[in-house]
Design a protein around this motif. Sequence first.
Motif: not given
Length: 92
Positions: A1-19
């Motif tokens: 959390m910097v300067n009133g923001t929050r950054t979210w990150q998603l790593f698609l390399g672990r996705c197994i397309f389960c839904g």
Amino acid sequence: MVNGTRTWQLFLGRCIFCGRCEEVCPTRAIVLSQEFEMAVANKADLFQRATFRLLACHECHRPFAPEKGVAYTVALLQQAGMSSEDAQIRRT
């Protein structure tokens, strides 16, 4: 959390397309489709990032929650029967 923001990150390399992510998303922001491409030349390209602005607490003035999340909560309160005025008071 910097300067009133929050950054979210998603790593698609672990996705197994389960839904499962689509099933549990409370805002229906995640929608799976038949269109996808996982071929990348650089592993870093599999990271998806989003930065959200945080709202400040009206008591201590410290950032505490994404603006988008607060707006969603206010909408749920209104949907549950709270008046628009009362919901907006709780938003600030």
